[in-house]
Write an enzyme that holds these catalytic residues in place. Structure first.
Site, short mmCIF file in Angstrom:
data_model
loop_
_atom_site.label_atom_id
_atom_site.label_comp_id
_atom_site.label_asym_id
_atom_site.label_seq_id
_atom_site.Cartn_x
_atom_site.Cartn_y
_atom_site.Cartn_z
N THR A 17 0.81 -1.22 0.00
CA THR A 17 0.00 0.00 0.00
C THR A 17 0.85 1.27 0.00
O THR A 17 0.32 2.37 -0.16
CB THR A 17 -0.94 0.02 1.22
OG1 THR A 17 -0.17 -0.13 2.42
CG2 THR A 17 -1.95 -1.11 1.14
N GLY A 18 2.17 1.14 0.17
CA GLY A 18 3.06 2.28 0.05
C GLY A 18 3.40 2.56 -1.40
O GLY A 18 3.14 1.75 -2.29
N GLU A 20 6.32 2.80 -3.12
CA GLU A 20 7.28 1.91 -3.78
C GLU A 20 6.70 0.51 -3.95
O GLU A 20 6.84 -0.12 -5.00
CB GLU A 20 8.59 1.85 -2.99
CG GLU A 20 9.42 3.11 -3.07
CD GLU A 20 9.85 3.43 -4.49
OE1 GLU A 20 10.46 2.57 -5.14
OE2 GLU A 20 9.54 4.55 -4.96
N LYS A 43 -4.33 -2.64 7.75
CA LYS A 43 -5.08 -2.39 6.52
C LYS A 43 -5.69 -3.66 5.94
O LYS A 43 -6.06 -3.69 4.76
CB LYS A 43 -4.18 -1.71 5.48
CG LYS A 43 -3.74 -0.31 5.90
CD LYS A 43 -3.05 0.45 4.79
CE LYS A 43 -2.71 1.87 5.24
NZ LYS A 43 -2.07 2.65 4.14
N ILE A 101 14.04 -5.90 -0.44
CA ILE A 101 14.54 -4.86 -1.33
C ILE A 101 15.09 -3.67 -0.55
O ILE A 101 16.00 -2.98 -1.00
CB ILE A 101 13.42 -4.38 -2.27
CG1 ILE A 101 12.77 -5.57 -3.02
CG2 ILE A 101 13.96 -3.35 -3.26
CD1 ILE A 101 13.72 -6.35 -3.88
N THR A 102 14.57 -3.42 0.63
CA THR A 102 14.86 -2.21 1.40
C THR A 102 16.35 -1.95 1.57
O THR A 102 17.10 -2.86 1.93
CB THR A 102 14.21 -2.30 2.79
OG1 THR A 102 12.83 -2.64 2.65
CG2 THR A 102 14.33 -0.99 3.53
N GLU A 103 16.76 -0.70 1.35
CA GLU A 103 18.14 -0.31 1.61
C GLU A 103 18.22 0.51 2.89
O GLU A 103 17.20 0.97 3.41
CB GLU A 103 18.71 0.49 0.44
CG GLU A 103 18.03 1.82 0.20
CD GLU A 103 18.67 2.58 -0.97
OE1 GLU A 103 19.85 2.37 -1.24
OE2 GLU A 103 17.95 3.38 -1.59
N TYR A 165 21.60 -5.64 -14.21
CA TYR A 165 20.83 -5.21 -15.37
C TYR A 165 21.71 -5.16 -16.62
O TYR A 165 21.30 -5.58 -17.71
CB TYR A 165 20.21 -3.83 -15.14
CG TYR A 165 19.51 -3.63 -13.82
CD1 TYR A 165 18.94 -4.69 -13.13
CD2 TYR A 165 19.41 -2.36 -13.26
CE1 TYR A 165 18.31 -4.50 -11.92
CE2 TYR A 165 18.77 -2.15 -12.05
CZ TYR A 165 18.23 -3.23 -11.38
OH TYR A 165 17.60 -3.04 -10.18
N GLU A 213 32.32 -7.34 -6.12
CA GLU A 213 32.85 -5.99 -6.04
C GLU A 213 33.88 -5.93 -4.92
O GLU A 213 34.01 -6.86 -4.12
CB GLU A 213 31.74 -4.97 -5.82
CG GLU A 213 30.99 -5.12 -4.53
CD GLU A 213 29.79 -4.19 -4.44
OE1 GLU A 213 29.40 -3.60 -5.45
OE2 GLU A 213 29.24 -4.06 -3.34
N HIS A 251 28.40 0.76 -2.07
CA HIS A 251 27.82 -0.16 -1.11
C HIS A 251 28.58 -0.12 0.22
O HIS A 251 29.79 0.08 0.26
CB HIS A 251 27.85 -1.59 -1.66
CG HIS A 251 26.85 -1.81 -2.75
ND1 HIS A 251 26.98 -2.83 -3.66
CD2 HIS A 251 25.72 -1.17 -3.09
CE1 HIS A 251 25.97 -2.80 -4.50
NE2 HIS A 251 25.18 -1.80 -4.17
#
Length: 296
Positions: A17-18, A20, A43, A101-103, A165, A213, A251
């Protein structure tokens, strides 16, 4: 075949519901993924309308969403301060795969929920701070663009989202079984080694590309594992050949101290394990093409 994510994957989105969560849930749906539920505490009983008349129900907890929809994958799009609780809730519900996914998640929180997931014995955790996982033409859990590649014989594991990607795009005409962005934080749930073994066990993966990396020793440990356990050809690339010593680069895990953690040191370790290493992403892609052509 694919690893961990396939056409049977039923995805719930924690934080749908946010802004992102909603945006990327739409992108997952548009790419053919089966997004069956959203989870936002308080919710439950609401729903979210997406394009093409798709309506996805929202539940108050992961357990409720799983019971109602059969969801077996969670993609976490919640703010960093709530991520620990969200992942632990998903693990407690027994969901097989969590893609975080959160950073910006505090390392202490990541250490705690990563250990919790490992101890559960039931939940595979990818991330945090990662682009997710895609098995082209089957399912897409996260933020990886689905249109840049198709299905094929290459397995990809990468610390870097953007390099994930780029490699998928460069080899899009050949295609991938699965691409996994494991994230670049100092602590991540799924490692290079986890992915290497999964691709080794996947009968349709013919070649593995491993993108690392600078910083830490994950690539060196992966190289040692390849020597002992991996029979398929592996192509490598290490981001950061020109990085200055002692500076954090992008990173949180990408910091070099002396000769430890440098791109050159990782390249040497990987080549000692029989990995062909490109000095640029394009060179690594070309090596992969040549190796696959020899197998044909």
């Amino acid at each position: 075949m694919a690893i961990w994510l396939n056409s049977d994957s039923l995805i719930l989105v924690q934080g749908m519901t946010g802004a992102e969560g909603r945006k990327h849930a739409q992108r997952m749906l548009s790419s053919g993924s089966k997004v069956v539920a959203g989870v936002t505490p308080g919710k439950g009983g609401q729903s979210v309308e997406f394009e093409d008349g798709v309506t996805v129900p929202v539940f108050g907890s992961v357990a409720e969403a799983m019971a109602a929809t059969g969801a077996n994958v969670s993609v976490v799009f919640v703010p960093a301060k709530f991520t620990r609780g969200a992942v632990i809730e998903a693990v407690d519900a027994g969901i097989p795969l969590v893609v975080c996914i959160t950073e910006g998640v505090p390392v202490k929180d990541t250490a705690e929920f990563n250990a919790y997931a490992q101890q559960s014995g039931t939940t595979q955790l990818i991330g945090p701070n990662c682009p997710g996982i895609i098995s082209p033409e089957l399912s897409n859990a996260g933020i990886i663009p689905a249109s840049i590649t198709g299905k094929g014989p290459i397995g990809l594991v990468s610390k870097s989202g953007t390099l994930t990607y780029q490699m998928m795009f460069e080899l899009g005409d050949i295609g991938f079984t699965t691409a996994v962005g494991i994230g670049g934080d100092p602590i991540v749930g799924t490692t290079h080694i986890d992915c290497l073994q999964a691709f080794e066990d996947d009968p349709e993966t013919e070649l593995i590309i491993m993108i690392g990396e600078i910083g830490g020793d994950a690539e060196e440990r992966a190289a040692a594992y390849i020597t002992e356990h991996i029979t398929k050809p592996v192509v490598g690339y290490v981001a950061g050949f020109t990085a200055p010593e002692g500076k954090t680069m992008g990173h949180a895990g990408a910091i070099v101290s002396g000769s430890s953690g440098t791109a050159e040191a990782k390249k040497v370790a990987m080549e000692a394990a029989g990995v062909r290493v490109g000095r640029t992403p394009s060179e690594a892609a070309q090596i992969a093409r040549e190796l696959l052509a020899k197998k044909a």
